[in-house]
Design a protein around this motif. Structure first.
Motif, short mmCIF file in Angstrom:
data_model
loop_
_atom_site.label_atom_id
_atom_site.label_comp_id
_atom_site.label_asym_id
_atom_site.label_seq_id
_atom_site.Cartn_x
_atom_site.Cartn_y
_atom_site.Cartn_z
N LEU A 27 0.84 -1.20 0.00
CA LEU A 27 0.00 0.00 0.00
C LEU A 27 0.88 1.25 0.00
O LEU A 27 0.56 2.25 -0.64
N GLY A 28 2.01 1.18 0.70
CA GLY A 28 2.94 2.30 0.71
C GLY A 28 3.50 2.59 -0.67
O GLY A 28 3.50 3.73 -1.13
N PHE A 29 3.91 1.54 -1.35
CA PHE A 29 4.44 1.72 -2.71
C PHE A 29 3.40 2.29 -3.65
O PHE A 29 3.69 3.14 -4.47
N ALA A 30 2.18 1.79 -3.50
CA ALA A 30 1.12 2.21 -4.42
C ALA A 30 0.80 3.68 -4.24
O ALA A 30 0.19 4.30 -5.11
N ALA A 31 1.23 4.26 -3.10
CA ALA A 31 0.99 5.69 -2.90
C ALA A 31 1.75 6.52 -3.93
O ALA A 31 1.34 7.62 -4.27
N ILE A 32 2.85 6.00 -4.44
CA ILE A 32 3.67 6.78 -5.39
C ILE A 32 2.89 7.07 -6.67
O ILE A 32 2.71 8.24 -7.03
N PRO A 33 2.37 6.03 -7.37
CA PRO A 33 1.56 6.35 -8.57
C PRO A 33 0.30 7.13 -8.23
O PRO A 33 -0.16 7.94 -9.05
N LEU A 34 -0.24 6.92 -7.02
CA LEU A 34 -1.41 7.70 -6.64
C LEU A 34 -1.07 9.18 -6.63
O LEU A 34 -1.82 10.02 -7.14
N MET A 35 0.07 9.52 -6.03
CA MET A 35 0.48 10.92 -5.98
C MET A 35 0.77 11.43 -7.38
O MET A 35 0.43 12.56 -7.73
N ALA A 36 1.37 10.57 -8.19
CA ALA A 36 1.66 10.96 -9.57
C ALA A 36 0.37 11.28 -10.31
O ALA A 36 0.32 12.16 -11.17
N ALA A 37 -0.70 10.56 -9.95
CA ALA A 37 -1.98 10.81 -10.60
C ALA A 37 -2.68 12.01 -9.98
O ALA A 37 -3.81 12.34 -10.33
N ALA A 44 -7.23 8.88 -0.73
CA ALA A 44 -7.52 7.78 -1.64
C ALA A 44 -7.72 6.48 -0.87
O ALA A 44 -8.70 5.75 -1.11
N TYR A 45 -6.81 6.22 0.08
CA TYR A 45 -6.97 4.99 0.85
C TYR A 45 -8.20 5.07 1.74
O TYR A 45 -8.85 4.06 2.00
N GLY A 46 -8.55 6.28 2.19
CA GLY A 46 -9.80 6.46 2.94
C GLY A 46 -10.98 6.05 2.08
O GLY A 46 -11.86 5.29 2.51
N MET A 314 -12.70 3.64 -4.85
CA MET A 314 -11.78 4.77 -4.89
C MET A 314 -11.77 5.37 -6.29
O MET A 314 -11.79 6.59 -6.45
N SER A 315 -11.79 4.50 -7.28
CA SER A 315 -11.75 4.97 -8.65
C SER A 315 -12.97 5.85 -8.96
O SER A 315 -12.85 6.91 -9.56
N ARG A 316 -14.13 5.40 -8.49
CA ARG A 316 -15.34 6.19 -8.71
C ARG A 316 -15.26 7.53 -8.00
O ARG A 316 -15.61 8.56 -8.56
N ALA A 317 -14.75 7.52 -6.75
CA ALA A 317 -14.77 8.74 -5.96
C ALA A 317 -13.69 9.72 -6.39
O ALA A 317 -13.87 10.93 -6.32
#
Lengths: 357, 505
Positions: A27-37, A44-46, A314-317
């Protein structure tokens, strides 16, 4: 200088800690592309959490998603315990689903009390046959089951497509490549009103508990573990290695077949060629995350289902692509594999190997 | 004239986790001498040499090697390349030769420049032939190494070290795989090389050859150097005491009259996947209350014979009978059922399932026994009670019967297997290399157990490469050579050695 030394014993803390830590790191790693997006990872995780646990409906959706993963995860976990590499869960799932619609959509118009067990048994038998064949080829000719089971997936999927445009096609289906629906009394009863979660989940969890018990407590499980851990010693000790392999192949294939039964007769009602979005393959990830423990499979399946269902929410929101879920799942698998290495070996830092003067 | 020192090890220590492999070991090697490094298995001999050769990095201590001018220079530790460059050559117990290429290429492999346009093979050959002429290490250079005998391969290994200008040669248990005659040849080769200025460290646990052939002896025990003496001052009892710390346990063996046959092999032939497993029409009868020793150099059909008796191989021809009853289509389970106890050659690979508990390994051969299971479910209390009882009776020590069996030491793994086998009071016991890799104490315990089983009435097939072990235990001796058994007419070492080598006696 860094050296790698085997550990004397793997501690219990590791076997539980590694998967949990891997999930968090993923989940920590996935935060990187999330921030990039352009999204705030915390929000997002909320949203992701809300997407799973925000309502009774979303929880039941998660459980619905987890159900086939428990079946395919168990299929992989048990086979892998015997070092029988069943990569064919996807194909066996479709064989089970095909058997379910073949027998359940009108051939036998009998009471559900009889029809449901028949569908379940036949679906399991079809999946079992799908694993018994590659196991025979392995034992008889030494054909690598990784290759045969994997390739069989594609053969079976094409066969399904053929059947859906041929003998199994729904005559009332307006020409769509889909099967006739399973009779109403043949459907696995839903667990809640107006929700999709069905009693396939109960079956999956019960089978996981039974598998856990049998693995630890039964002679069958003893032999399976011995064959998987050291086939030469098992054979020397008088254990019939081939019989053990056939046994676990049938059970593994049967469990994967049940994933197909459960999807068709529990959820969709009829068979299409896109019944499974790769449940068979994801089941392998589930089994690895679970450390090949049957009870662990239930937990890992719930985790992965949560990630997928949550990512949709998350994608929808937030407008972030739900492919993020695949990323989280794959990174957590990588972390578990690395963690498994760390649990078995320790990395020792020593003074640099310079000249000892 | 004081001898010139070519190598000093000072205060070398190494630990692996909780195990101290070497503790403050210091050694000196002089030019032109043969230093024997003696010790039981696990005493730390190989670890010490691996530190010298750079395979392991010591925790403490230093190494100095004389350079070409004879001046001692510190050796960078942890770098095999540095050790090679300093003129240290090592011949391991397990050879590191490429079997598909010939000896010449094996010898030059790795010492040629990587980017050379052409290989100067003629020059290499001339140099190697020069070394052969001086040392007497004869080996065919143009035949693929896979076709060479074990002795020849060993000579190729030594030639490889000499080709790299080794001034110090370390031989790790060089005679373990050789016949007595081949060993004698090796010793005379080494004598020639030593006369040529080479210094040799010779690792062994065979007292006889060490006394016959070394100049000086250093003894290791539990990772420490416990003694050092000139060979002329040493005798067998004195060194043995140093090695084990007490007088060597001698296995007492009394005469018992043999009983009725418990194993009959009649014209058994096995076409194995390799020659190692092939048997050529072997007939063998083993009676109750006798130990039949099978001597031979490894790879002459021992594993084929063992696999037949263990039930792992179905013979292509001939019959196998236990206690007078022919066994059709033998399987391991059927042999166990017929009363055969099997002690496998490779105890880690075939003897135990390392990941499973000691207790589980103790019952792995009797899963059908109603004491162990009921209705297909394991009786876990009975299994752990059984394990606790056997662990006490057979002195299996380790972290407990619930712990994975791989955590046990080699000697305790063997005791676990003995417990499992002897507990069933087998009619016939197959003991395949039962003491290989065990220290003297554990080996003596195994011998004692075999003699007890013999007294109780079991017939025993003892397959061993250790001739002393066979001479000490066996009532009758056969030599296995190229898949054929020949009864040894006497118990003379020399003659058995000749038969093992295939030289007509």
């Amino acid at each position: 200088m860094i050296r790698i030394e085997p550990r004397a014993a793997t501690s219990k803390t590791f076997s539980i800690g590694v998967p949990v830590l891997s999930a968090l790191i993923a989940l920590g790693f996935a935060a990187i592309p999330l921030m990039a997006a352009g999204a705030n990872p915390i929000t997002a995780y909320g949203e992701m959490f809300k997407g799973v646990f925000g309502s009774v409906f979303s929880i039941t959706e998660m459980l619905t998603r987890a159900t086939p993963l428990i079946f395919t995860g168990l299929a992989a976990a048990l086979a892998f315990r015997a070092k029988l590499w069943n990569i064919g869960g996807e194909g066996q799932l479709y064989l089970g689903a095909m058997a379910a619609v073949a027998i359940g959509s009108g051939v036998l118009d009998i009471s559900g009390v009889l029809l449901i067990p028949i569908i379940i048994l036949l679906g399991a038998a079809a999946g079992a046959a799908g694993m018994a064949a590659p196991t025979y080829l392995k034992i008889r000719f030494g054909a690598d089951e990784v290759v045969t089971t994997l390739l069989l997936n594609f053969i079976i999927l094409i066969f399904v497509q053929m059947m859906l445009e041929g003998p199994l096609q729904d005559p009332m289906g307006l020409g769509w490549p889909q099967s006739a629906p399973v009779l109403d009394q043949g459907m696995l009863p839903p667990l809640m009103d107006r929700m999709r979660v069905h009693s396939g989940l109960i079956l999956a969890v019960v089978l996981a508990v039974i598998a856990q018990f049998m693995l630890a407590r039964s002679v069958w499980g003893f032999k399976l573990r011995a064959v998987g851990e050291n086939a030469a010693a098992a054979r020397h000790a008088g254990i019939n290695v081939k019989r053990s392999l056939y046994g676990v192949a049938i059970i593994s294939g049967g469990l994967a077949g049940l994933a197909g039964v459960s999807e068709v007769a529990g959820l969709k009602g009829y068979l299409t060629a896109d019944l499974s979005p790769g449940f068979g393959y994801t089941g392998i990830v589930v089994a690895m995350l679970a450390g090949l423990s049957p009870i662990g499979v239930v937990i890992a399946a719930l985790f992965i289902a949560s990630v997928f269902v949550g990512a949709d929410g998350m994608s929808r929101a937030m407008g972030v692509s739900s492919f993020l879920a695949d990323l989280v799942v794959s990174v957590s698998l990588l972390c578990v594999l690395v963690g498994g290495f760390i649990a078995k070996y320790r990395i020792v830092r020593s003074e640099k190997a310079g000249s000892a003067t | 004239m004081t001898p010139k020192t070519v190598l000093t090890l000072t205060g070398l220590s190494k630990r692996f986790g909780p195990v101290i492999a070497n503790d403050d070991v210091s050694l000196t090697l002089h030019k032109g001498e043969v230093l024997a490094l003696l010790g039981e298995n696990g005493a730390g001999k190989t670890t010490l040499m691996n530190m010298l050769f750079g395979h392991y990095l010591p925790d403490a201590g230093r190494v100095e090697v004389a350079d070409a001018q004879g001046i001692l220079e510190p050796l960078p530790l942890g770098h095999p390349q540095a050790a090679l460059a300093a003129g240290i050559g090592m011949v391991h117990q397990h050879f590191a030769l490429a079997e598909n290429i010939n000896a010449l290429d094996n010898i030059t492999l790795g010492s040629e420049p990587l980017l050379a346009l052409r290989r100067n093979r003629a020059a290499a050959r001339a140099r190697i032939e020069g070394i052969i002429a001086r040392s007497g290490l004869k080996a065919p250079l143009d035949v693929p190494v896979g076709q060479l005998s074990v002795g020849e391969r060993q000579r190729v290994e030594i030639l490889k070290a000499l080709y790299r200008d080794a001034r110090i040669l370390v031989l790790d248990e060089p005679t373990a795989v050789l016949t007595p005659q081949e060993a004698d040849t090796l010793f005379s080769n080494i004598r020639a090389m030593v006369a040529d200025g080479l210094s040799v460290i010779f690792i062994s646990h065979k007292l006889r050859e060490v006394l016959a052939f070394s100049d000086r002896i250093a003894v290791l025990r539990h990772g420490k150097k416990v003694g050092e003496m000139a060979t002329t001052e040493a005798d067998e009892a004195k060194i043995a005491r140093m090695m084990v710390g007490a007088d060597t346990p001698k296995v007492a063996r009394d005469q018992i009259a043999a009983g009725a046959p418990v194993l009959s092999l009649t014209n058994v032939a096995v076409k194995g996947r390799s020659e190692r497993e092939s048997l050529e029409h072997v007939s063998l009868t083993v009676n109750a209350r006798e130990i039949v020793g099978i001597a031979g150099i490894s790879g002459n059909g021992q594993s084929g014979l063992a696999r037949v008796i263990a039930g792992l191989t179905t013979p292509d021809a001939g019959t196998v009978a236990v206690d007078g009853a022919a066994i059709e289509n033998p399987t391991p389970a059927r042999m166990v059922e017929a009363g055969v106890g099997r002690i496998p050659e490779d105890r880690h690979h075939e003897g135990i399932v390392g990941a499973m508990s000691v207790a589980e390994n103790m019952v792995i051969e009797r899963l059908d026994d109603p004491d162990i299971q009921s209705m297909g479910l394991l009786r876990r209390e009975a299994i752990s009670e059984n394990a606790a009882r056997l662990a006490t009776a057979y002195d299996v020590r380790g972290p407990g019967v619930g712990a994975p069996a791989r955590l046990l030491s080699g000697g305790n793994i063997q005791k676990l297997i003995l417990a499992r086998v002897f507990e069933r009071s087998p009619r016939l016991i197959l003991a395949n290399q039962p003491t290989r890799g065990l220290d003297m104490g554990a080996a003596a315990a195994v011998g004692q157990r075999l003699l007890e089983a013999r007294a109780r009435g079991a017939g025993i097939v003892l397959i061993s490469e250790d001739l002393d072990e066979i001479l000490g235990l066996a009532d009758r001796i056969f030599v296995i050579r190229d898949g054929q058994l020949t009864q040894a007419p006497t118990t003379e070492r020399e003659q058995i050695g000749l038969m093992m080598a295939g030289v007509a006696a």
